[in-house]
Design a protein around this motif. Sequence first.
Motif: not given
Length: 129
Positions: A66, A72, A93, A95-101
């Motif tokens: 993503r 960010d 990894d 990450l943006r918060g819990p979201e793996k980008l």
Amino acid sequence: MQHRFALRVYYEDTDLAGIVYYANYLKFIERARSEWVRALGVDQVRLKADSGIVFAVRRVEADYLRPALFDDLLEVETRLVETGGARIVLEQDVLRGPEKLFGARVVLVCLGPEGRAARLPAEVRQLLR
């Protein structure tokens, strides 16, 4: 063994579309690896001066999942997967918060003064346990 490194996306990190330019993820994970090694207690400048030993990236497998955007707040998570005689395998990894980008598997090799593979120094191997 896990390490976390926080960073913010700056305008210079983005492309014309306002998303992080793909190659900059490699810079982000490089910074995180440098801080991981420092947190372990390895002084890479001293290691090179004393023994000629340096670490080099041999392979990177990257997955762009993503987009990250300007301003960010991201976190790079670095995990040790495996060590060998002259290599270290990491998973990283973004990450943006819990979201793996973004995710990467990185193989590092230890090089001696002549630029050839060398065994990991005992003191480094001990810190990786």
